[in-house]
Design a protein around this motif. Structure first.
Motif, PDB file in Angstrom:
ATOM      1  N   ARG A  81      -8.651  -3.051  -5.743  1.00  0.00           N
ATOM      2  CA  ARG A  81      -9.700  -3.250  -4.741  1.00  0.00           C
ATOM      3  C   ARG A  81      -9.714  -4.691  -4.259  1.00  0.00           C
ATOM      4  NH1 ARG A  81     -15.391  -1.337  -6.710  1.00  0.00           N
ATOM      5  NH2 ARG A  81     -15.830  -2.165  -4.622  1.00  0.00           N
ATOM      6  N   TYR A 121       1.927   2.293  -3.460  1.00  0.00           N
ATOM      7  CA  TYR A 121       0.806   2.871  -4.220  1.00  0.00           C
ATOM      8  C   TYR A 121       0.519   4.294  -3.758  1.00  0.00           C
ATOM      9  CZ  TYR A 121      -0.713  -0.990  -7.167  1.00  0.00           C
ATOM     10  OH  TYR A 121      -0.791  -1.935  -8.168  1.00  0.00           O
ATOM     11  N   THR A 147       0.827  -1.210   0.000  1.00  0.00           N
ATOM     12  CA  THR A 147       0.000   0.000   0.000  1.00  0.00           C
ATOM     13  C   THR A 147       0.858   1.256   0.000  1.00  0.00           C
ATOM     14  OG1 THR A 147      -1.722  -1.193   1.225  1.00  0.00           O
ATOM     15  CG2 THR A 147      -1.827   1.220   1.243  1.00  0.00           C
ATOM     16  N   GLU A 166       0.910   7.802  -5.801  1.00  0.00           N
ATOM     17  CA  GLU A 166      -0.413   8.406  -5.984  1.00  0.00           C
ATOM     18  C   GLU A 166      -1.234   7.612  -6.999  1.00  0.00           C
ATOM     19  OE1 GLU A 166       0.271  12.501  -6.966  1.00  0.00           O
ATOM     20  OE2 GLU A 166       0.738  13.037  -4.892  1.00  0.00           O
ATOM     21  N   ALA A 167      -1.152   6.292  -6.864  1.00  0.00           N
ATOM     22  CA  ALA A 167      -1.874   5.378  -7.753  1.00  0.00           C
ATOM     23  C   ALA A 167      -3.043   4.744  -6.992  1.00  0.00           C
ATOM     24  CB  ALA A 167      -0.937   4.294  -8.274  1.00  0.00           C
ATOM     25  N   THR A 168      -3.984   4.215  -7.718  1.00  0.00           N
ATOM     26  CA  THR A 168      -5.165   3.589  -7.118  1.00  0.00           C
ATOM     27  C   THR A 168      -4.869   2.129  -6.806  1.00  0.00           C
ATOM     28  OG1 THR A 168      -6.626   5.057  -8.363  1.00  0.00           O
ATOM     29  CG2 THR A 168      -7.608   3.055  -7.429  1.00  0.00           C
TER      30      THR A 168
END
Length: 299
Positions: free
Chosen positions: A78, A69, A66, A73-75
């Protein structure tokens, strides 16, 4: 690619005089499989740490994944399934936390298109963990000298001959925080000179496989004298190994003791375990060789 397998080796750091700058990769591995998909973030831990380590976002592998990421600044995905097969014992001084952090960073870097180099991954591991020696050994393999106070870090890996390595893991709880707190704020000049001398000898002794020189080169005055009292039986264990001609030291901050044996590895292991047993401490024993293989991944 929706699936990735990451393998990271165990590591031993400090190695006597090499405080915070010398690490050694060992032939014992954590293997982790990442799969994009499923239902949310799911972690399954098998082997070392099963039933102890978090199997959710609190897992260190997930936290490191995490963190990259967030930094990019990435998504985040999910849905992510992570299956950890751990062979490195926890809280042992054999680099289990480093392996977890690197595993998460390597996987995130892969799924992001590999924007970070090895040195970038090392720098981020240092930012998370606070020191570089285990991570440098895991990322580059073999014996590694690292200077972490420059950007990018300077890493010098050294090839090694075949060596018999014994690691004895005592059932002693020694948080890294406590091991660090035991160290003095300042050291005297004579001790600094002593360790500088021994570190130079140690690198040469390991590269040459000179076990006689190792007996002198593994001496230390900066961290071990302050940590031995925190680990019952550890000083006696190091001395017991030396009596059999095996250079020994704490692995990392401890509590494990690592020794470089000749063809008497089992006798050395028995002597170290007996010293701990005399102090009322149970142990586990591992027999390794150093590995020139670094952390690797394939998808």
């Amino acid at each position: 690619m929706n699936e990735l397998v990451v393998t990271v080796p165990a590591t031993s750091a400090n190695l006597g005089p090499g405080f915070d700058c010398l690490g050694l990769a060992l032939d014992l591995w954590n293997t982790t499989t990442f799969r994009i998909g499923g239902d949310g973030i799911q972690v399954c831990v098998k082997g070392e740490g099963a039933g102890q380590l978090p199997e959710d976002s609190g897992n260190l592998v997930v936290q490191a994944f995490t963190a990259l990421y967030v930094r990019r600044e990435a998504t985040m995905p999910r849905d992510l399934q992570i299956e950890c097969h751990n062979l490195i014992p926890l809280s042992s001084g054999l680099g289990s936390s480093t392996a977890a952090i690197l595993t998460g960073l390597i996987a995130a870097n892969f799924f992001l298109g590999q924007p970070l180099s090895k040195l970038d991954l090392l720098r981020m591991t240092i930012d998370i963990e606070g020191h570089a020696d285990n991570a440098a050994a895991a990322l580059f393999g073999g014996l590694v000298l690292v200077a972490a106070d420059v950007h990018p870090p300077v890493v010098r890996p050294y090839p090694l001959p075949a060596l018999n390595v014994v690691a004895v893991v005592p059932e002693v709880r020694l948080p890294t925080r406590e091991a660090r707190a035991a160290l003095p704020e300042k050291i005297v000049r004579a001790d600094a000179i002593f360790n500088l001398n021994r570190l130079a000898l140690l690198i040469d002794a390991l590269r040459e496989g000179d076990r006689r020189l190792l007996l002198t080169a593994m001496d230390d005055r900066i961290h071990q004298p302050y940590r031995f009292p925190l680990i019952p039986g550890s000083h006696a264990a190091v001395l017991a190994a030396r009596e059999l001609g095996a250079a020994a030291a704490l692995s990392g901050a401890g509590p494990s003791v690592i020794a470089f044996a000749n063809d008497n590895a089992y006798a050395v292991a028995n002597a170290i375990q007996a010293a701990f047993r005399n102090a009322g401490v149970n142990t586990r024993c591992y027999h390794f060789t150093p590995t020139m293989q670094a952390a690797r991944w394939y998808g």
